[in-house]
Design a protein around this motif. Structure first.
Motif, PDB file in Angstrom:
ATOM      1  N   GLN A   1       3.679   8.835  -1.742  1.00  0.00           N
ATOM      2  CA  GLN A   1       4.378   7.804  -2.509  1.00  0.00           C
ATOM      3  C   GLN A   1       3.710   7.592  -3.866  1.00  0.00           C
ATOM      4  OE1 GLN A   1       3.882   4.819   0.461  1.00  0.00           O
ATOM      5  NE2 GLN A   1       5.862   5.194   1.459  1.00  0.00           N
ATOM      6  N   THR A   2       2.375   7.640  -3.876  1.00  0.00           N
ATOM      7  CA  THR A   2       1.640   7.513  -5.139  1.00  0.00           C
ATOM      8  C   THR A   2       2.006   8.645  -6.088  1.00  0.00           C
ATOM      9  OG1 THR A   2      -0.239   6.411  -4.061  1.00  0.00           O
ATOM     10  CG2 THR A   2      -0.660   7.471  -6.179  1.00  0.00           C
TER      11      THR A   2
ATOM     12  N   SER B   1       0.841  -1.194   0.000  1.00  0.00           N
ATOM     13  CA  SER B   1       0.000   0.000   0.000  1.00  0.00           C
ATOM     14  C   SER B   1       0.878   1.246   0.000  1.00  0.00           C
ATOM     15  CB  SER B   1      -0.921   0.004   1.228  1.00  0.00           C
ATOM     16  OG  SER B   1      -1.818  -1.082   1.199  1.00  0.00           O
ATOM     17  N   LEU B   2       0.602   2.145  -0.927  1.00  0.00           N
ATOM     18  CA  LEU B   2       1.354   3.400  -1.029  1.00  0.00           C
ATOM     19  C   LEU B   2       0.461   4.554  -0.595  1.00  0.00           C
ATOM     20  CD1 LEU B   2       3.163   2.945  -4.467  1.00  0.00           C
ATOM     21  CD2 LEU B   2       3.935   2.254  -2.191  1.00  0.00           C
TER      22      LEU B   2
ATOM     23  N   THR C   1       1.918  -3.776 -13.497  1.00  0.00           N
ATOM     24  CA  THR C   1       1.086  -4.074 -12.328  1.00  0.00           C
ATOM     25  C   THR C   1       0.092  -5.189 -12.632  1.00  0.00           C
ATOM     26  OG1 THR C   1      -0.458  -2.296 -12.953  1.00  0.00           O
ATOM     27  CG2 THR C   1       1.288  -1.752 -11.378  1.00  0.00           C
TER      28      THR C   1
ATOM     29  N   ILE D   1      -1.268   9.986 -12.167  1.00  0.00           N
ATOM     30  CA  ILE D   1      -1.921   9.171 -11.130  1.00  0.00           C
ATOM     31  C   ILE D   1      -3.013   8.302 -11.730  1.00  0.00           C
ATOM     32  CG2 ILE D   1      -3.269   9.260  -8.998  1.00  0.00           C
ATOM     33  CD1 ILE D   1      -1.870  11.891  -8.324  1.00  0.00           C
TER      34      ILE D   1
ATOM     35  N   ASP E   1      -1.645  -1.163  -3.941  1.00  0.00           N
ATOM     36  CA  ASP E   1      -2.784  -0.298  -3.666  1.00  0.00           C
ATOM     37  C   ASP E   1      -2.302   1.144  -3.559  1.00  0.00           C
ATOM     38  OD1 ASP E   1      -4.661  -2.406  -3.493  1.00  0.00           O
ATOM     39  OD2 ASP E   1      -4.007  -2.845  -1.446  1.00  0.00           O
ATOM     40  N   PHE E   2      -2.868   1.994  -4.389  1.00  0.00           N
ATOM     41  CA  PHE E   2      -2.469   3.395  -4.417  1.00  0.00           C
ATOM     42  C   PHE E   2      -3.490   4.261  -3.693  1.00  0.00           C
ATOM     43  CE2 PHE E   2      -0.559   1.544  -8.248  1.00  0.00           C
ATOM     44  CZ  PHE E   2       0.747   1.967  -8.125  1.00  0.00           C
ATOM     45  N   ASP E   3      -3.013   5.247  -2.992  1.00  0.00           N
ATOM     46  CA  ASP E   3      -3.885   6.275  -2.422  1.00  0.00           C
ATOM     47  C   ASP E   3      -3.960   7.405  -3.449  1.00  0.00           C
ATOM     48  OD1 ASP E   3      -5.129   8.334  -1.116  1.00  0.00           O
ATOM     49  OD2 ASP E   3      -3.926   8.230   0.707  1.00  0.00           O
ATOM     50  N   ASP E   4      -5.039   7.413  -4.228  1.00  0.00           N
ATOM     51  CA  ASP E   4      -5.141   8.370  -5.332  1.00  0.00           C
ATOM     52  C   ASP E   4      -5.944   9.615  -4.964  1.00  0.00           C
ATOM     53  OD1 ASP E   4      -7.622   7.261  -5.133  1.00  0.00           O
ATOM     54  OD2 ASP E   4      -7.839   6.761  -7.252  1.00  0.00           O
TER      55      ASP E   4
ATOM     56  N   THR F   1      -2.972   3.970 -11.777  1.00  0.00           N
ATOM     57  CA  THR F   1      -4.012   3.270 -11.018  1.00  0.00           C
ATOM     58  C   THR F   1      -4.966   2.488 -11.920  1.00  0.00           C
ATOM     59  OG1 THR F   1      -5.317   5.330 -10.981  1.00  0.00           O
ATOM     60  CG2 THR F   1      -3.943   4.859  -9.068  1.00  0.00           C
TER      61      THR F   1
ATOM     62  N   GLN G   1      -0.465   8.777  -0.232  1.00  0.00           N
ATOM     63  CA  GLN G   1      -0.668   9.766  -1.294  1.00  0.00           C
ATOM     64  C   GLN G   1       0.651  10.377  -1.776  1.00  0.00           C
ATOM     65  OE1 GLN G   1      -3.216  12.792   0.316  1.00  0.00           O
ATOM     66  NE2 GLN G   1      -1.915  13.201   2.097  1.00  0.00           N
TER      67      GLN G   1
END
Length: 390
Positions: free
Chosen positions: A9-10, A4-5, A50, A282, A62-65, A286, A7
């Motif tokens: 890191q994303t 999990s990244l 991915t 982004i 998992d991205f925090d977009d 994703t 925001q």
């Protein structure tokens, strides 16, 4: 393994992918020749990576977009500042013609979706999951109207709409640049002389003007949240950035007509372009290609029909009716972007072309205004009518 990244890191990964995409476009002749946007080139490769990691069960990322929406709103706020009524009056005829073309585009997308679905023995409501909901509407409208279709008995409508929007995002971004480039090459088109002779921005920009420009965007975006809330009270579905665009347009025209304060347009455009790149970066990292694997055969055929229609409509209708000139070619590329994905993709398509051939004032005026303001509003009305019909 799942990673999990956050925001930050994303955002860092998105920027790395942007650099990689630019590197690819500079070194791969095909990408440069056919005006493929850098975020699409880099993001496509990353999305494939991915997908491989997911399918082989090696890793899920998992991205925090959450910053994607922020970048998108800031970008559209910068677009709203371009809505100068004095300029809009000058291009009144072109604006009216283009608006009619977009209305026909939205209606025909749904007619094709419903007709093709009926021919396959499917419910017309299933067809609508590949119509203007995911095409012109993109992921936002897909998320809004998917549950509505599910309430009418279409099981998994939200998933189908989302997957179709993902397909449209890729197809529209991949088609627009090559189509515009082909039209320019075939018809030996070039930008108007007065556009090519404009003074380069670097010669007149002041570093001290960037701070007030960014503050103006932030202020308009903040006020825009209130306007968006008021619009949502009408019961209609609007994109989250609509209020920010309206607020920015009001600021611009107050400045134009009263001269009580200065709008730093060059700096605002620069900051908007930066936000557009971050948004696309982004959005591309994703993407989940494996969602497309969930599409059944009939839905693939339905999306194929939409792709063919988009090419034919932009190539033979939009290009010709918008004048058949350089501006029309850039507009056609932009229509591929927002007609099968989102307005930021339209802007990326046009940027890929104008960076190579030269600016198009008409395209950069019409596409954001119609694609962002009118298209979403009209699309919501048309979708509501089609759902109620079937």
């Amino acid at each position: 393994m799942s990673v999990s990244l956050d925001q930050y890191q994303t955002l860092a990964v998105a920027v790395a992918v942007l650099f990689f995409g630019q590197w690819l476009c500079n070194r791969v002749k095909f990408l440069k020749t056919f005006c493929i946007p850098a975020p699409v080139a880099g993001g496509f490769v990353f999305a494939i990576l991915t997908t491989i990691l997911h399918v082989t069960n090696l890793m899920d990322i998992d991205f925090d977009d959450s910053l994607r929406e922020v970048a998108m709103v800031f970008f559209f706020t910068s677009v709203g500042f371009q809505a100068n009524l004095k300029v809009l009056k000058q291009g009144g005829k072109d604006l009216a013609v283009f608006l009619v073309l977009v209305i026909f585009l939205i209606v025909l997308q749904n007619v094709i979706a419903v007709g093709a679905a009926s021919a396959m023995g499917l419910s017309p409501l299933i067809g609508l999951t590949t119509g203007s909901i995911p095409m012109v509407g993109g992921h936002g409208t897909a998320g809004a109207f998917g549950p509505v279709l599910e309430d009418f008995g279409v099981s998994g409508a939200t998933t189908m709409c989302t997957a179709a929007a993902t397909f449209g995002l890729i197809a529209g971004s991949s088609m627009g640049g090559p189509l515009g480039n082909a039209l320019i090459q075939k018809n030996h088109l070039s930008p108007k002389t007065e556009e090519g002779e404009q003074v380069k921005k670097e010669e007149k920009l002041s570093l001290s003007d960037y701070a007030p420009a960014v503050y103006q965007i932030i202020l308009a975006a903040g006020i825009g949240t209130v306007l968006s809330w008021l619009l949502s009270r009408t019961g209609m579905t609007f994109p989250v950035y609509i209020g920010a665009m309206i607020a920015a347009a009001v600021f611009r025209n107050i400045s134009e007509y009263t001269h009580s304060f200065t709008i730093h347009m060059d700096e605002i455009n620069d900051f908007g372009s930066l936000c557009l790149s971050l948004f696309l970066g982004i959005a591309m990292i994703t993407l989940k290609f494996w969602q497309l694997a969930d599409l059944a055969g009939p839905l693939v055929l339905l999306l194929g029909c939409q792709t063919v229609f988009m090419f034919v409509y932009t190539r033979f209708v939009v290009f010709r009716l918008m004048g058949g000139d350089y501006d029309a070619a850039v507009i056609a590329a932009g229509v591929c972007g927002f007609g099968m994905g989102a307005t930021p993709n339209a802007m990326a398509n046009m940027s890929a072309i104008t960076n190579r051939y030269g600016n198009s004032i008409k395209a950069y005026l019409l596409i954001p205004i119609v694609g962002s303001l009118f298209a979403d509003f009209i699309n919501s009305l048309v979708i509501t009518v089609f759902i109620n019909l079937f």
